[in-house]
Scaffold this active site. Structure first.
Site, short mmCIF file in Angstrom:
data_model
loop_
_atom_site.label_atom_id
_atom_site.label_comp_id
_atom_site.label_asym_id
_atom_site.label_seq_id
_atom_site.Cartn_x
_atom_site.Cartn_y
_atom_site.Cartn_z
N ASP A 1 -4.17 -54.48 -5.38
CA ASP A 1 -3.53 -55.44 -4.47
C ASP A 1 -2.02 -55.27 -4.41
OD1 ASP A 1 -5.97 -56.56 -3.89
OD2 ASP A 1 -5.80 -58.15 -5.39
N LYS B 1 -9.33 -54.14 3.18
CA LYS B 1 -8.79 -55.38 2.62
C LYS B 1 -8.55 -56.36 3.77
CE LYS B 1 -8.83 -54.17 -1.68
NZ LYS B 1 -9.75 -54.83 -2.61
N SER C 1 -15.29 -52.09 -7.86
CA SER C 1 -14.98 -53.40 -7.27
C SER C 1 -15.31 -54.54 -8.23
CB SER C 1 -15.76 -53.59 -5.96
OG SER C 1 -15.75 -54.96 -5.59
C1 S3P Z 1 -10.62 -59.36 -6.66
C2 S3P Z 1 -10.98 -58.03 -6.67
C3 S3P Z 1 -10.35 -57.03 -5.82
C4 S3P Z 1 -9.02 -57.53 -5.25
C5 S3P Z 1 -9.13 -58.92 -4.71
C6 S3P Z 1 -9.54 -59.87 -5.80
C7 S3P Z 1 -11.33 -60.30 -7.55
O1 S3P Z 1 -11.21 -56.74 -4.73
O2 S3P Z 1 -8.57 -56.66 -4.24
O3 S3P Z 1 -7.90 -59.34 -4.16
O4 S3P Z 1 -10.83 -61.42 -7.76
O5 S3P Z 1 -12.40 -59.93 -8.07
P1 S3P Z 1 -12.34 -55.59 -4.82
O6 S3P Z 1 -13.40 -56.03 -5.76
O7 S3P Z 1 -12.85 -55.46 -3.40
O8 S3P Z 1 -11.62 -54.36 -5.29
#
Ligand code: S3P
Length: 449
Positions: A321, A348, A173
């Site tokens: 995403d 999500k 993440s």
């Molecule tokens: C993001 C990380 C992702 C992504 C989100 C934006 C970011 O989430 O799905 O839309 O800007 O760091 P995760 O860290 O939960 O995977």
């Protein structure tokens, strides 16, 4: 049944996507630009800022903490940085709206402040898991209260100091990694985060642009607290996650030929291109260049017959995403597409596995949800029917922007009109989607209650 205050899309079937267009600025980078500019010394000028509700929630939060911010005006923003210790106590809870990135990154950045602050969000955000950040932050000395279920509101109490942490993330993440690195700016000693698979590295790149030293050794990224950031000039590329709807749309709609200008092609974000190419997509990267420390290109995409594939698990975090719209590509492909290793989709803005499976079923697509992915059998796409009254059968986007836009794109190959309800949150990431998609050739109408 639709609620009268819904924003609904009604999309006529068929069409071709052609021309040149520029999608709005990158959401992930827009959030980070405000956060780092606010705690930097001196002025930062940002261009290409995403004027969508999520990034604006971050911007407003810093205004409420005493940061002078001019704009956004045509994507231009000027931030007068207050330095690492210059943020002020806001006069009430900070509202993160629908934005998981705002809440998780701000919980890290604010964990080491000398004032208390509460972070709240909308119904969807208030159901999303926050322990993934609050637990490691607590190991650094942060004091953050959550609900019993580990969800927002988050109550951050002031702390005297944070200490650095060497943390291995259980999930890949970027939000968790970024939250801990931002807390690490305020911690004594070194903070290191090891990722189980590569995730977007915009925080690391942007810290470097602000003059802060970040070290990477293989999967481990480290920084030392107590330094300072210096204001700079930032240009934000167009968002590949928004471009993805057009990459899939042009791939599935016969006769399409589209150029998407100035799109960010950071290697940690290009899973959608890799996956579409593996399915037979015709995608060309033109005029590659660098803007604001990020690689950028114009992307040409033309219609091509797609075939089903087993999506490589290493591409999942690089396309996290974009998986909903890739399900639409899979539904239009010949043969079977299988996705596994994507359980994160369930937490999500909606449960994107179940919600996409339900919507695909409404279009007569054979899609089998798996605990951590989906199996989709490509074939003809049906329709939600041709009635356009408020109570007509429709696909429920569950307030999830990416679900709404994915099914709008599916109409390019549907046998009849596609109606989608609960689409207002498209504004969180892609203001102007209806108009831009319309200008490229999608026959889409929005009705707002
Ligand atoms: C993001 C990380 C992702 C992504 C989100 C934006 C970011 O989430 O799905 O839309 O800007 O760091 P995760 O860290 O939960 O995977």
């Amino acid at each position: 049944m639709a609620h009268p205050s819904d924003t609904r899309y009604l999309v006529a079937p068929g069409g071709t996507l052609r021309g040149r267009l520029r999608v709005p600025g990158d959401k992930s980078i827009s959030h980070r630009s405000i956060m780092l500019a606010a705690i930097a010394e001196g002025e930062t000028r940002i261009s290409g800022f995403l004027e969508g509700a999520d990034a604006l929630a971050t911007l407003n939060a810093f205004r409420r903490m005493g940061v002078r911010i001019e704009g956004p005006d045509g994507g231009e923003v000027r931030v007068q940085g207050v330095g690492m210790r210059g943020l002020q106590s806001p006069d009430g809870p900070l509202d993160m709206g629908n934005s998981g990135t705002s809440m998780r990154l701000l919980s890290g950045l604010l964990a080491g402040q000398a004032f208390p602050v509460t972070l709240v969000g909308d119904g969807s955000l208030s159901k999303r898991p926050m322990r993934r950040v609050t637990e490691p932050l607590a190991q650094m000395g942060a004091r953050i209260g959550t609900t019993e279920g580990g969800t927002a509101p988050l109550d951050l109490a002031p702390v005297a100091r944070l200490t650095g942490l060497d943390y291995t993330m259980p999930v890949a993440s970027a939000q968790v990694k970024s939250s801990l690195l931002l807390a690490g700016l305020y911690a004594e000693g070194e903070t290191c985060v090891t990722e189980p698979a590569p995730t977007r590295d915009h925080t690391e790149r942007m810290l470097t642009a602000f003059g802060y030293s970040v070290r990477r050794h293989a999967a481990k990224v480290c920084l030392t607290g107590g330094g300072r950031l210096t204001g700079c000039r930032l240009t934000i590329p167009a968002d590949i996650s928004s471009a993805a709807f057009f990459l899939v749309g042009a791939s599935i709609a016969p006769g399409s030929d589209l150029i998407l200008e100035g799109v960010g092609i950071n290697p940690t974000r290009v899973g959608v291109i890799n996956i579409l190419r593996a399915m037979g997509g015709d995608i060309e990267l033109m005029d590659r260049r660098t803007a604001g420390g990020e690689p950028v290109a114009d992307i040409r995409v033309r219609h091509a017959p797609l075939r089903g594939i087993r999506i490589p698990v290493d591409q999942v975090p690089l396309a996290i995403d974009e998986l909903p719209v890739l399900f639409i590509a899979a539904a239009c492909a010949e043969g079977e597409t299988v996705l596994t290793g994507a359980e994160e989709l369930r937490v999500k803005e909606s449960d994107r596995i179940q919600v996409m499976a339900d919507g695909l079923a409404k279009l007569g697509v054979c899609a089998e949800p798996l605990p951590d992915g989906m199996r989709i059998f490509g074939g003809a796409l049906g329709s939600t029917g041709d009635a356009d009254t408020i109570d007509a059968p429709s696909i429920d986007a569950h307030g999830d922007h990416r679900i709404a836009m994915s099914f709008a794109i599916a109409a390019l190959r549907a046998s009849g009109p596609v109606a989608i309800r609960d689409c207002a949150n498209v504004e969180t990431s892609f203001p102007g989607f209806v108009e831009l998609a319309g200008s490229a050739g999608l026959s889409i109408q929005a009705t707002r209650g």
